[in-house]
Design a protein around this motif. Structure first.
Motif, PDB file in Angstrom:
ATOM      1  N   ALA A 127       0.811  -1.219   0.000  1.00 30.09           N
ATOM      2  CA  ALA A 127       0.000   0.000   0.000  1.00 30.09           C
ATOM      3  C   ALA A 127       0.845   1.269   0.000  1.00 30.09           C
ATOM      4  N   GLU A 128       2.122   1.167   0.349  1.00 31.52           N
ATOM      5  CA  GLU A 128       2.972   2.356   0.375  1.00 31.52           C
ATOM      6  C   GLU A 128       3.435   2.782  -1.014  1.00 31.52           C
ATOM      7  N   TYR A 129       3.203   1.958  -2.021  1.00 30.64           N
ATOM      8  CA  TYR A 129       3.508   2.373  -3.393  1.00 30.64           C
ATOM      9  C   TYR A 129       2.425   3.352  -3.846  1.00 30.64           C
ATOM     10  N   LYS A 130       2.786   4.619  -3.972  1.00 34.05           N
ATOM     11  CA  LYS A 130       1.796   5.635  -4.296  1.00 34.05           C
ATOM     12  C   LYS A 130       1.090   5.368  -5.631  1.00 34.05           C
ATOM     13  N   PRO A 131       1.790   4.924  -6.682  1.00 30.23           N
ATOM     14  CA  PRO A 131       1.057   4.607  -7.912  1.00 30.23           C
ATOM     15  C   PRO A 131      -0.001   3.521  -7.715  1.00 30.23           C
ATOM     16  N   ALA A 132       0.309   2.512  -6.885  1.00 34.75           N
ATOM     17  CA  ALA A 132      -0.675   1.459  -6.613  1.00 34.75           C
ATOM     18  C   ALA A 132      -1.861   2.026  -5.844  1.00 34.75           C
ATOM     19  N   GLY A 133      -1.595   2.943  -4.911  1.00 31.13           N
ATOM     20  CA  GLY A 133      -2.676   3.559  -4.157  1.00 31.13           C
ATOM     21  C   GLY A 133      -3.585   4.390  -5.038  1.00 31.13           C
ATOM     22  N   LEU A 134      -3.016   5.139  -5.969  1.00 34.44           N
ATOM     23  CA  LEU A 134      -3.826   5.954  -6.876  1.00 34.44           C
ATOM     24  C   LEU A 134      -4.654   5.065  -7.807  1.00 34.44           C
ATOM     25  N   ALA A 135      -4.057   3.981  -8.283  1.00 36.92           N
ATOM     26  CA  ALA A 135      -4.797   3.058  -9.148  1.00 36.92           C
ATOM     27  C   ALA A 135      -5.961   2.425  -8.391  1.00 36.92           C
ATOM     28  N   ALA A 136      -5.709   2.015  -7.136  1.00 40.81           N
ATOM     29  CA  ALA A 136      -6.780   1.421  -6.330  1.00 40.81           C
ATOM     30  C   ALA A 136      -7.859   2.448  -6.031  1.00 40.81           C
ATOM     31  N   ALA A 137      -7.456   3.694  -5.748  1.00 36.61           N
ATOM     32  CA  ALA A 137      -8.427   4.745  -5.461  1.00 36.61           C
ATOM     33  C   ALA A 137      -9.343   4.995  -6.644  1.00 36.61           C
ATOM     34  N   LEU A 249     -16.228  15.276  11.612  1.00 33.58           N
ATOM     35  CA  LEU A 249     -17.188  15.214  10.513  1.00 33.58           C
ATOM     36  C   LEU A 249     -17.833  13.841  10.457  1.00 33.58           C
ATOM     37  N   ILE A 250     -18.964  13.776   9.753  1.00 35.13           N
ATOM     38  CA  ILE A 250     -19.566  12.499   9.369  1.00 35.13           C
ATOM     39  C   ILE A 250     -19.117  12.193   7.948  1.00 35.13           C
ATOM     40  N   THR A 251     -18.556  11.032   7.742  1.00 36.21           N
ATOM     41  CA  THR A 251     -18.076  10.658   6.412  1.00 36.21           C
ATOM     42  C   THR A 251     -19.255  10.354   5.492  1.00 36.21           C
ATOM     43  N   PRO A 252     -19.298  10.947   4.301  1.00 36.19           N
ATOM     44  CA  PRO A 252     -20.369  10.623   3.357  1.00 36.19           C
ATOM     45  C   PRO A 252     -20.398   9.122   3.047  1.00 36.19           C
ATOM     46  N   PRO A 253     -21.588   8.534   2.895  1.00 35.90           N
ATOM     47  CA  PRO A 253     -21.686   7.086   2.651  1.00 35.90           C
ATOM     48  C   PRO A 253     -20.884   6.618   1.442  1.00 35.90           C
ATOM     49  N   THR A 254     -20.850   7.406   0.366  1.00 34.10           N
ATOM     50  CA  THR A 254     -20.093   6.974  -0.819  1.00 34.10           C
ATOM     51  C   THR A 254     -18.599   6.936  -0.524  1.00 34.10           C
ATOM     52  N   VAL A 255     -18.104   7.898   0.251  1.00 31.46           N
ATOM     53  CA  VAL A 255     -16.694   7.900   0.624  1.00 31.46           C
ATOM     54  C   VAL A 255     -16.391   6.731   1.558  1.00 31.46           C
ATOM     55  N   GLU A 256     -17.280   6.487   2.512  1.00 29.16           N
ATOM     56  CA  GLU A 256     -17.123   5.355   3.428  1.00 29.16           C
ATOM     57  C   GLU A 256     -17.041   4.047   2.659  1.00 29.16           C
ATOM     58  N   SER A 257     -17.921   3.876   1.696  1.00 31.04           N
ATOM     59  CA  SER A 257     -17.936   2.649   0.901  1.00 31.04           C
ATOM     60  C   SER A 257     -16.639   2.480   0.122  1.00 31.04           C
ATOM     61  N   SER A 258     -16.147   3.568  -0.467  1.00 33.20           N
ATOM     62  CA  SER A 258     -14.907   3.496  -1.238  1.00 33.20           C
ATOM     63  C   SER A 258     -13.710   3.219  -0.337  1.00 33.20           C
ATOM     64  N   MET A 259     -13.706   3.785   0.865  1.00 36.92           N
ATOM     65  CA  MET A 259     -12.605   3.510   1.792  1.00 36.92           C
ATOM     66  C   MET A 259     -12.563   2.040   2.165  1.00 36.92           C
ATOM     67  N   ARG A 260     -13.730   1.473   2.438  1.00 33.71           N
ATOM     68  CA  ARG A 260     -13.778   0.052   2.800  1.00 33.71           C
ATOM     69  C   ARG A 260     -13.270  -0.813   1.651  1.00 33.71           C
ATOM     70  N   ALA A 261     -13.655  -0.470   0.440  1.00 32.27           N
ATOM     71  CA  ALA A 261     -13.197  -1.227  -0.728  1.00 32.27           C
ATOM     72  C   ALA A 261     -11.686  -1.085  -0.910  1.00 32.27           C
ATOM     73  N   TYR A 262     -11.190   0.115  -0.669  1.00 31.62           N
ATOM     74  CA  TYR A 262      -9.743   0.369  -0.777  1.00 31.62           C
ATOM     75  C   TYR A 262      -8.977  -0.488   0.229  1.00 31.62           C
ATOM     76  N   LEU A 263      -9.422  -0.511   1.484  1.00 32.45           N
ATOM     77  CA  LEU A 263      -8.746  -1.302   2.504  1.00 32.45           C
ATOM     78  C   LEU A 263      -8.809  -2.789   2.195  1.00 32.45           C
ATOM     79  N   ARG A 264      -9.956  -3.252   1.703  1.00 33.39           N
ATOM     80  CA  ARG A 264     -10.061  -4.667   1.324  1.00 33.39           C
ATOM     81  C   ARG A 264      -9.090  -4.992   0.196  1.00 33.39           C
ATOM     82  N   HIS A 265      -8.939  -4.080  -0.743  1.00 35.40           N
ATOM     83  CA  HIS A 265      -8.033  -4.293  -1.883  1.00 35.40           C
ATOM     84  C   HIS A 265      -6.615  -4.593  -1.397  1.00 35.40           C
ATOM     85  N   PHE A 266      -6.162  -3.855  -0.382  1.00 34.41           N
ATOM     86  CA  PHE A 266      -4.803  -4.028   0.109  1.00 34.41           C
ATOM     87  C   PHE A 266      -4.709  -4.956   1.321  1.00 34.41           C
TER      88      PHE A 266
END
Length: 320
Positions: A127-137, A249-266
């Motif tokens: 996950a520390e490879y920034k290009p991989a993080g941007l691709a996953a994002a 803040l309260i995290t927007p549901p779409t952002v929350e969903s994308s964060m969970r997917a990002y963490l699962r990816h790595f």
């Protein structure tokens, strides 16, 4: 051995206040903790491990004051250990010794049975490879700024002319010391006219400058999410913490969903996400640090992040 007797390993360097908060919390709960820096090996850290059946690694990890049974570790908080070093050896022997330590001791620590990793060192490396993080994002649905990674000056100039204003930031930040103090390499604005042939010397990351009104740091700890708006008026908020105002803040549901997917990816259970917040309320993904800092935000916000991390480590795999 009962679950109450199973230790938590904290792997980090000596100067880590974030880890200190977690250790105090675990100590107050009566959870045994063994803290060490991988860079302490072999001077004050030793390991002896055996495997020969289906039970996985058995043996001991020993520090001057603590002892951990490898098969009984409930969880590991892998923070920011220093690297293996053998300065008393000549360069060739040092390279050999470092390799044995990295793939021997490091390999044992990365394959403990029934251990919850926060985060697993190999997953952190991915996950520390920034290009991989941007691709996953991009793949999980985050909005991110146009980005160019290059060592070709003409391509950098063309990108800046098309997407400017633009910024330059490091792809990875090794430890820089000035007078013994670690230095932050800031994000900086860059123009096409500033690009010269020195760009050919290594890879550089250029990115469209986001017109933001604030920054957001979201710390995901297991199933809990802690979002904080950071108002600083700075291009790079890390350059002056004294300017900050923090607002939960309260995290927007779409952002929350994308964060969970990002963490699962790595394969991560912890992540420190950074976003730029625009005037229209859009959250623009900047990066996710799998070993990011969070403790400095707890006092001004009252968010119980130390307790959340201690809950995760104390529960181990049992609560996953």
């Amino acid at each position: 051995m009962t679950n109450d007797d199973r230790p938590v390993l904290i792997v980090t360097n000596l100067d880590d206040p974030t880890a200190d908060f977690v250790i105090v919390e675990l100590h107050d709960r009566g959870v045994p903790v063994v803290r060490f820096d991988a860079g302490d090996f072999p001077a004050t850290l030793s390991c002896s491990a055996f495997i020969g059946d289906a039970e996985g690694w058995r043996g001991t990890l020993q520090t001057p004051s603590r002892r951990a049974e490898l098969g009984a570790v409930r969880s590991m908080y892998y923070r920011r250990p220093s690297g293996f070093a053998f300065p008393h050896l000549d360069k060739q022997d040092e390279r050999f010794a470092v390799a044995q330590a990295r793939y021997g001791l490091g390999g044992i620590l990365a394959s403990l049975p029934a251990c919850l990793y926060v985060n697993h060192p190999n997953r952190i490396g991915d996950a520390e490879y920034k290009p991989a993080g941007l691709a996953a994002a991009s793949a999980v649905g985050f909005v991110l700024p146009p980005t160019l990674i290059t060592n070709v000056p003409d391509d950098a100039r063309e990108f800046i002319k098309e997407h400017g204003p633009a910024i330059f930031k490091p792809i990875s930040v090794p430890l820089y010391l000035v007078d013994g103090k670690a230095q932050t390499i800031p994000v900086t604005e860059v123009t096409a006219e500033e690009i010269d042939d020195s760009v050919t010397g290594t890879v550089h990351l250029f990115q469209k400058h986001v017109d933001k009104v604030a920054d957001v740091r979201v710390t995901v700890i297991g199933e809990q999410t802690f979002a904080v708006r950071i108002d600083s008026g700075l291009l790079d908020w890390r350059t002056d913490y004294g300017t900050h105002t923090y607002t939960p803040l309260i995290t927007p549901p779409t952002v929350e969903s994308s964060m969970r997917a990002y963490l699962r990816h790595f394969g991560l259970v912890f992540g420190a996400f950074d976003f730029a917040l625009t005037g229209s309320g859009e959250w623009i993904f900047i990066e996710c640090n799998p070993s990011g800092q969070w403790a400095w935000m707890e006092p001004p916000t009252g968010l119980p992040m130390t307790a959340a991390l201690a809950d995760l480590l104390e529960g181990g795999l049992h609560d996953q």
